[in-house]
Structures are given as structure tokens and as C-alpha cells.
Enzyme design. Sequence first.
Site, mmCIF file in Angstrom:
data_model
loop_
_atom_site.group_PDB
_atom_site.id
_atom_site.type_symbol
_atom_site.label_atom_id
_atom_site.label_comp_id
_atom_site.label_asym_id
_atom_site.label_seq_id
_atom_site.Cartn_x
_atom_site.Cartn_y
_atom_site.Cartn_z
ATOM 1 N N ASP A 109 116.806 -17.247 -63.026
ATOM 2 C CA ASP A 109 115.442 -16.773 -63.288
ATOM 3 C C ASP A 109 115.476 -15.318 -63.773
ATOM 4 O O ASP A 109 114.643 -14.500 -63.400
ATOM 5 C CB ASP A 109 114.551 -16.917 -62.059
ATOM 6 C CG ASP A 109 113.066 -16.731 -62.369
ATOM 7 O OD1 ASP A 109 112.691 -16.780 -63.561
ATOM 8 O OD2 ASP A 109 112.275 -16.531 -61.424
ATOM 9 N N HIS A 145 112.214 -6.383 -66.468
ATOM 10 C CA HIS A 145 111.107 -5.462 -66.746
ATOM 11 C C HIS A 145 111.705 -4.070 -66.839
ATOM 12 O O HIS A 145 112.806 -3.809 -66.343
ATOM 13 C CB HIS A 145 110.057 -5.506 -65.631
ATOM 14 C CG HIS A 145 109.423 -6.842 -65.461
ATOM 15 N ND1 HIS A 145 108.457 -7.332 -66.304
ATOM 16 C CD2 HIS A 145 109.631 -7.816 -64.525
ATOM 17 C CE1 HIS A 145 108.083 -8.537 -65.908
ATOM 18 N NE2 HIS A 145 108.784 -8.854 -64.834
ATOM 19 N N ASN A 148 106.948 -18.273 -71.479
ATOM 20 C CA ASN A 148 105.903 -17.251 -71.319
ATOM 21 C C ASN A 148 106.242 -15.961 -72.055
ATOM 22 O O ASN A 148 106.352 -14.880 -71.485
ATOM 23 C CB ASN A 148 105.601 -16.990 -69.835
ATOM 24 C CG ASN A 148 106.828 -16.672 -69.015
ATOM 25 O OD1 ASN A 148 107.911 -17.151 -69.294
ATOM 26 N ND2 ASN A 148 106.657 -15.859 -67.991
ATOM 27 N N HIS A 181 113.442 -22.552 -58.538
ATOM 28 C CA HIS A 181 113.583 -21.432 -57.588
ATOM 29 C C HIS A 181 112.952 -21.656 -56.204
ATOM 30 O O HIS A 181 112.002 -20.993 -55.816
ATOM 31 C CB HIS A 181 113.082 -20.117 -58.195
ATOM 32 C CG HIS A 181 111.778 -20.147 -58.941
ATOM 33 N ND1 HIS A 181 110.664 -20.797 -58.501
ATOM 34 C CD2 HIS A 181 111.425 -19.573 -60.123
ATOM 35 C CE1 HIS A 181 109.682 -20.624 -59.363
ATOM 36 N NE2 HIS A 181 110.122 -19.890 -60.360
ATOM 37 N N HIS A 202 114.290 -15.686 -68.769
ATOM 38 C CA HIS A 202 113.187 -15.110 -69.549
ATOM 39 C C HIS A 202 113.784 -13.968 -70.366
ATOM 40 O O HIS A 202 114.077 -12.910 -69.821
ATOM 41 C CB HIS A 202 112.090 -14.563 -68.633
ATOM 42 C CG HIS A 202 111.512 -15.576 -67.695
ATOM 43 N ND1 HIS A 202 110.330 -16.232 -67.943
ATOM 44 C CD2 HIS A 202 111.963 -16.041 -66.504
ATOM 45 C CE1 HIS A 202 110.064 -17.057 -66.944
ATOM 46 N NE2 HIS A 202 111.052 -16.957 -66.050
ATOM 47 N N PHE A 203 114.004 -14.202 -71.661
ATOM 48 C CA PHE A 203 114.631 -13.193 -72.514
ATOM 49 C C PHE A 203 113.599 -12.383 -73.310
ATOM 50 O O PHE A 203 113.956 -11.550 -74.135
ATOM 51 C CB PHE A 203 115.665 -13.839 -73.428
ATOM 52 C CG PHE A 203 116.970 -14.175 -72.733
ATOM 53 C CD1 PHE A 203 117.212 -13.843 -71.403
ATOM 54 C CD2 PHE A 203 117.986 -14.835 -73.429
ATOM 55 C CE1 PHE A 203 118.410 -14.146 -70.767
ATOM 56 C CE2 PHE A 203 119.196 -15.141 -72.804
ATOM 57 C CZ PHE A 203 119.408 -14.800 -71.483
ATOM 58 N N ARG A 204 112.319 -12.669 -73.085
ATOM 59 C CA ARG A 204 111.209 -11.775 -73.489
ATOM 60 C C ARG A 204 110.911 -11.702 -74.982
ATOM 61 O O ARG A 204 110.100 -10.874 -75.393
ATOM 62 C CB ARG A 204 111.436 -10.352 -72.964
ATOM 63 C CG ARG A 204 111.685 -10.241 -71.472
ATOM 64 C CD ARG A 204 110.521 -10.767 -70.676
ATOM 65 N NE ARG A 204 110.618 -10.459 -69.253
ATOM 66 C CZ ARG A 204 109.953 -11.099 -68.309
ATOM 67 N NH1 ARG A 204 109.144 -12.102 -68.642
ATOM 68 N NH2 ARG A 204 110.067 -10.766 -67.053
#
Length: 446
Positions: free
Chosen positions: A311, A315, A95, A237, A63-65
Site C-alpha cells: 500500500d 505524501h 485514485n 490491508h 499508489h504512484f500518484r
Amino acid sequence: MKQTLIKNAKIVNEGKTIVGDILIEGEFIKAIEPSISAKSSDVLVIDAEGKHLLPGAIDDQVHFREPGLTNKATIATESKAAIAGGITSFIEMPNTVPQTTTVENLEAKFDIAAKTSYANYSFMFGGTNNNLDEILKVDPKTVAGLKLFLGSSTGNMLVDDPKILEAIFKSTKMVISVHCEDEGTIRKNLEEYKSQFGDDIPIKYHPIIRSEEACYLSSSKAIELAKKTGARLHIFHLSTGKETNLFTNKIPLKDKKITSEVCIHHLWFNSDDYEKKGTLIKWNPAVKTEKDRLQIWEALLDDRIDVIATDHAPHTWEEKQNVYTKAPSGGPLVQHALPALLEMYHRGKISIEKIVEKNAHNPAILFEVEKRGYIKPGYYADLVLVDLNNPWTVTKDNILYKCGWSPFEGTTFRSRITHTFLNGALVYQNQKVSEVKHSKRLTFNR
């Protein structure tokens, strides 16, 4: 055409380690021989005496946002950290904001990566309760696969309508990758602990709230549906020993219709670590007991679990300091995943050949990635040189993630990545990532 010659390397590939030389020409591996001589003074020669040469890792879940959450991370910052960590190709999750649930949004992400990514890239398309028409527009030859959240709702990405779910499973030829936790079970458990503690639930209850039951119930239902519909299912996962019994090692990976993955944090940490690490190791699904960790290791080594991934889900430090219900789940891992696995090799837990199988060969097989994941003539030269006897400690000064922290901070690893090659170019050496980008969009043999 530019040539690079790597001399005297311990080449790890397809279950064997041999000492030899590798000639890179342009983007590709030209030759692998016991000894190769440079034909001209223009050839870049690297003496790899005593070092291991691995195929670059393919991380099937990050997840590289970007777009929309770039205060936490960007494709540029996290792909740079991945290169430093020996991960040369990544598959990023849907996402983001906006979510990757339309073809238009998917192409927008490819445009960002084409301009800014330091590593090779692809994306997963996201499924929802109401985007089947968009799913059917996606060309399986150009996209890694389809991602479904069967628990842990993110925005409107929780797919909880059984009819829609079955329609998706029946309709797509893409690999369907799923996050499996039963939402009803989690909500019930969460309300029970909130009634006792309010929002400030002690973190040690995280694996009880996001329980073995929640994981197993969801995973077993997904597998049942895949068997019913013939869908190609990949379960992300795994975190419980009980779930490992849902998978087989009786057939080769290329013939499996149902496959599974484990992530670094579920191999490294256990529930005892919450006391020291707190919400820094708050992930969904949760890090669980030492018994679960050992059973996951057993399933990984006997090939019921097919792939190791990260994964990676950063944050900000400030977000992670919140009370339990407000502290987000996820953490950064791409820079430290391979050093952590090599540490497990030093501890006698896993062979280097098995590490390569699980984080390079098998993702390439599972997602049918073209000409990557192996050290072979004709394949892209995505390569990682590793010194197994070059200790270093993870500190804030050497963390490359935009969020600036790591759950491995303070850990000393015995192995160091010294060089990373991407599509034939030397992109990492002397603890620095080259600012010249050589990344490519992943292609698939489908």
C-alpha cells in the site's frame, strides 16, 4: 540471444531452498540445474555464493500518484525505488487525478507507464456510484482488477449506494479488491474527537477513530455480498485480529473466492509506535494494537491471509507535518518492504520460503499473472539476489522515493538486495538502478 548465468545461488521457490545455477536466455529462465557451464565468453556470469535468489516480488497495491499528484511521486521515481527493493511488478491504484474510472483514463496511465516505468506494471480500474457502464467495458484479460473504496472516500470514489454495489458485484468477472472501513462509524468517531481537540487530535487516537468496529463492519458486509453474488473478492490491508476470522485456510488459494492481504506496516508497527513516529505512520486503515499485529501474523502464517503487499502511498514531508485532520494518510514502502520482511526472518518470525510464497507466488496465483512470480524454466527472469548478512541503515542519502523520507529511517536491516533482474536484464547492482528500462505490461491467464 544474450545469456546470463547465476552460479551457486540458494534458490528459493515453491517452499524449498536448493543450491544451484540458473541460466537466463533473453527475457526468460532457460534452465535450472545443480551446475551449468558457460558455453561462451559472451555469457555474463554472476557468482551468487552464499546469497539467496528469490522470484521478484509482485506488489498488488501501490499508489504512484501519476497523473495529477506528481509533486508526491511519479511512476518513474517509485518504480525505480521498487526495483531497488526487489519488487519487480506492481499493480497501481485508481485514485489519481483524473481518477482511473474511465477506459480512456486507464489507457492514458498505461501509456505513461510504457514510457517511464522501471518495473513491470498493471493498474486497477476504479469503481464509483455512477460508472458501471465503464466497468463493463474493461477487458479482464488486460487489467489487474477492479478497486472499490467502501470507506475512506477519495474524491467521488466512495461506493456507498448498496444497489450500485450489488450491481457491480454481480456484473464483473474481475477480481474486486476493496478498501473496507465503514464511513459512518469513522465520521461519528471523528466528530467526537474533534469536539474535544479541534483539528489537532493527538495521533494516538487514530486507531480509535478508524476503529476495529469500522473495519470489521465493512469487511463482513463485503464478504456477505460476495457470497450472495458469487463475486471474486479480495480484501486489502487487513489491520485487525477480528477480521482474520472472516477468512479460511481450508482450501487452496487457486480455489478461494474470497481472499485477503496484509501490508508491511501492519506487520511491523503497532499503536505504541505513534508516540515516536507520529503522522509518519498514519495510514488508513490505522496501525492498531500489538494484539492485532500478533493475530495478523498468526493468520498470515496459517494461510488465512494470502498476500503481503505495501500500500505504498507517498505524501510530501511538509504534508505529513500538518495537524491530525489535515495530515494525509499513507507512506512510502516499496524500497524497504522486502528488507523489513527479511528482518522478520532474522527474528524467527517467518521463513524465507513463506515470504516468497506471500509476496511472489500468491499474487501471481490470485491475479493470474502470466509467467511471473516463480523461478521456473519458461518464466520471465524477474529475480532478486539477497545477501542476508550485509547490514545497512536507512538514511535520507539512500532513500529513492520522490518524497525523500521513510517511516524506516534510522532502522538497520541485516539483509541487502544486491542484484535485481527484470525480464532477463540486470537492472540493479551496486546500489544503483539502471537507467535503461526493461519493463513490460503484465499479462493475465484469464
